[in-house]
Design a protein around this motif. Sequence first.
Motif, PDB file in Angstrom:
ATOM      1  N   ARG A   1      -7.744   7.449 -10.839  1.00 28.30           N
ATOM      2  CA  ARG A   1      -7.107   6.126 -10.895  1.00 28.30           C
ATOM      3  C   ARG A   1      -7.674   5.241  -9.794  1.00 28.30           C
ATOM      4  N   THR A   2      -7.470   3.956  -9.935  1.00 29.09           N
ATOM      5  CA  THR A   2      -7.802   3.017  -8.879  1.00 29.09           C
ATOM      6  C   THR A   2      -6.554   2.829  -8.030  1.00 29.09           C
ATOM      7  N   PHE A   3      -6.647   3.236  -6.760  1.00 30.85           N
ATOM      8  CA  PHE A   3      -5.551   3.071  -5.810  1.00 30.85           C
ATOM      9  C   PHE A   3      -5.763   1.771  -5.052  1.00 30.85           C
ATOM     10  N   TYR A   4      -4.662   1.175  -4.616  1.00 35.21           N
ATOM     11  CA  TYR A   4      -4.719  -0.067  -3.859  1.00 35.21           C
ATOM     12  C   TYR A   4      -4.195   0.150  -2.453  1.00 35.21           C
ATOM     13  N   ARG A   5      -4.800  -0.524  -1.494  1.00 30.62           N
ATOM     14  CA  ARG A   5      -4.404  -0.386  -0.093  1.00 30.62           C
ATOM     15  C   ARG A   5      -3.059  -1.078   0.126  1.00 30.62           C
ATOM     16  N   ALA A   6      -2.094  -0.329   0.639  1.00 32.78           N
ATOM     17  CA  ALA A   6      -0.764  -0.865   0.908  1.00 32.78           C
ATOM     18  C   ALA A   6      -0.640  -1.339   2.357  1.00 32.78           C
TER      19      ALA A   6
ATOM     20  N   CYS B   1      -0.883   4.328  -6.094  1.00 28.85           N
ATOM     21  CA  CYS B   1      -1.290   4.222  -7.493  1.00 28.85           C
ATOM     22  C   CYS B   1      -0.328   3.254  -8.185  1.00 28.85           C
ATOM     23  N   PRO B   2      -0.819   2.163  -8.752  1.00 24.84           N
ATOM     24  CA  PRO B   2       0.071   1.209  -9.410  1.00 24.84           C
ATOM     25  C   PRO B   2       0.657   1.731 -10.729  1.00 24.84           C
ATOM     26  N   GLU B   3       0.044   2.780 -11.288  1.00 27.60           N
ATOM     27  CA  GLU B   3       0.528   3.337 -12.556  1.00 27.60           C
ATOM     28  C   GLU B   3       1.823   4.124 -12.374  1.00 27.60           C
ATOM     29  N   CYS B   4       1.883   4.956 -11.299  1.00 23.25           N
ATOM     30  CA  CYS B   4       3.044   5.840 -11.124  1.00 23.25           C
ATOM     31  C   CYS B   4       3.744   5.670  -9.780  1.00 23.25           C
ATOM     32  N   GLY B   5       3.116   4.979  -8.842  1.00 22.94           N
ATOM     33  CA  GLY B   5       3.710   4.778  -7.532  1.00 22.94           C
ATOM     34  C   GLY B   5       3.380   5.847  -6.511  1.00 22.94           C
TER      35      GLY B   5
END
Length: 56
Positions: A16-21, A36-40
Amino acid sequence: MARELDHHCPDCGQERTFYRAAATELHLGQKTKWYCPECGFGFVRIDGDIDSTASA
């Protein structure tokens, strides 16, 4: 620093593409939180070498 990271998500079971929080500087190096924006699902990397998903 990149705002996106391709990484295996253990909850989704695929790449998945993860985003920097968040990111902060520590004595060990830069600590970066990714999600992960898909599942958190989220994990932490420190200086790109230490990865909290390895302990899961």
